[in-house]
Design an enzyme around this catalytic site. Structure first.
Site, short mmCIF file in Angstrom:
data_model
loop_
_atom_site.label_atom_id
_atom_site.label_comp_id
_atom_site.label_asym_id
_atom_site.label_seq_id
_atom_site.Cartn_x
_atom_site.Cartn_y
_atom_site.Cartn_z
N GLY A 9 0.76 -1.25 0.00
CA GLY A 9 0.00 0.00 0.00
C GLY A 9 0.79 1.30 0.00
O GLY A 9 0.20 2.35 0.17
N ASP B 69 -7.51 -10.44 -8.97
CA ASP B 69 -6.43 -10.70 -9.92
C ASP B 69 -6.75 -9.89 -11.17
O ASP B 69 -7.85 -10.04 -11.73
CB ASP B 69 -6.43 -12.21 -10.24
N LYS C 231 6.00 -0.40 -14.05
CA LYS C 231 7.31 -1.01 -13.79
C LYS C 231 7.51 -2.09 -14.85
O LYS C 231 6.60 -2.87 -15.12
CB LYS C 231 7.31 -1.63 -12.39
C1 LIG Z 1 6.22 -4.82 -5.59
S1 LIG Z 1 4.62 -5.24 -5.02
C2 LIG Z 1 3.79 -3.67 -5.12
C3 LIG Z 1 4.20 -2.70 -4.03
C4 LIG Z 1 3.27 -1.50 -4.00
N1 LIG Z 1 3.47 -0.65 -5.17
C5 LIG Z 1 3.49 -0.65 -2.78
O1 LIG Z 1 3.99 0.47 -2.94
O2 LIG Z 1 3.16 -1.08 -1.69
C6 LIG Z 1 3.93 -6.11 -6.37
C7 LIG Z 1 2.50 -6.57 -6.17
O3 LIG Z 1 1.99 -7.14 -7.39
C8 LIG Z 1 0.94 -8.01 -6.99
N2 LIG Z 1 0.46 -8.86 -8.10
C9 LIG Z 1 1.13 -9.89 -8.73
N3 LIG Z 1 0.34 -10.48 -9.64
C10 LIG Z 1 -0.86 -9.82 -9.62
C11 LIG Z 1 -2.09 -9.98 -10.34
N4 LIG Z 1 -2.24 -10.94 -11.26
N5 LIG Z 1 -3.12 -9.14 -10.06
C12 LIG Z 1 -2.99 -8.19 -9.10
N6 LIG Z 1 -1.84 -7.99 -8.39
C13 LIG Z 1 -0.79 -8.79 -8.63
C14 LIG Z 1 1.59 -8.79 -5.86
O4 LIG Z 1 0.62 -9.44 -5.06
C15 LIG Z 1 2.36 -7.67 -5.12
O5 LIG Z 1 1.64 -7.20 -4.02
#
Ligand SMILES: C[S@@+](CC[C@H](N)C(=O)[O-])C[C@H]1O[C@@H](n2cnc3c(N)ncnc32)[C@H](O)[C@@H]1O
Length: 198
Positions: free
Chosen positions: A51, A89, A153
């Site tokens: 978050g 998702d 990203k």
């Molecule tokens: C690096 S973290 C994001 C950190 C966030 N930007 C923050 O500042 O707290 C990447 C996120 O991508 C999510 N993610 C991966 N595959 C996903 C999908 N198919 N749908 C939604 N979220 C996904 C993961 O659960 C993870 O929480």
């Protein structure tokens, strides 16, 4: 050595400043340089858990704006009233229906900090990444307003050039940026896209 110095500095700083993750400083740096989000904007943040992007964006958009986060993981409750976090998702999400359900009629900005869950099995991972990128593109095409901004990203390093040229067909200006808060050993970079073409 530098990896640990960077991790230590931003990790500690995030704790001190009350951010949920060090990613907050990547977004702050991008915002300072490229001004992708404005006060009053409606912003969608893909891959939002835990978050910290939501926290930074909430502060920028203020009471008249809103930030909607989507992640497969839950986001522990944040106190800001302009944040809505949804567990889903993005590959299975009908974005129009989701936005209608929370009475959001336009998106000014989309940010995407998704990191795919990798299995280590090349074929399966490539398929997962391709599906994710397709899903993100669909969300941008369907839900971002003309003229809107997009930040993503890149975790698709093999396809860097393809993605760069695809984004250039969708946006008037595309810039590649690596924030100082991003580990130097990581190949992570961000595409900063301004002005969705109509
Ligand atoms: C690096 S973290 C994001 C950190 C966030 N930007 C923050 O500042 O707290 C990447 C996120 O991508 C999510 N993610 C991966 N595959 C996903 C999908 N198919 N749908 C939604 N979220 C996904 C993961 O659960 C993870 O929480």
């Amino acid at each position: 050595m530098s990896r640990f110095v960077v991790k230590d500095t931003y990790f500690k700083k995030a704790k001190q400043d009350g951010f949920r993750a060090r990613s907050a400083y990547k977004l702050k740096e991008i915002q300072e340089k490229y001004r992708i989000v404005q006060k009053g904007n409606r912003v969608l943040d893909l891959g939002c858990a835990p978050g910290s992007f939501l926290q930074v964006i909430s502060d920028i958009v203020g009471d008249q704006g809103a930030v909607i986060g989507i992640d497969i993981l839950p986001v522990p409750q944040l106190p800001q009233k302009n944040i809505i976090a949804i567990m889903a998702d993005i590959r299975d999400t009908d974005i129009k229906t989701l936005l209608e359900g929370i009475s959001i009629d336009r998106l000014d900005v989309i940010t995407c900090d998704i990191a795919p869950n990798l299995s280590g099995i090349r074929e399966a991972d490539d398929k997962n990444i391709a599906e994710l990128y397709h899903a993100v593109q669909e969300v941008v095409k369907k839900a971002l307003k003309p003229g809107g901004n997009f930040l993503i990203k890149s975790f698709f390093s093999d396809n860097f050039k393809d993605i760069d040229s695809q984004l250039k067909t969708l946006f008037r200006k595309v810039t590649v940026f690596k924030p100082a808060a991003s580990r130097t050993v990581s190949s992570e970079i961000y595409f900063v896209c301004h002005g969705k073409r109509s």
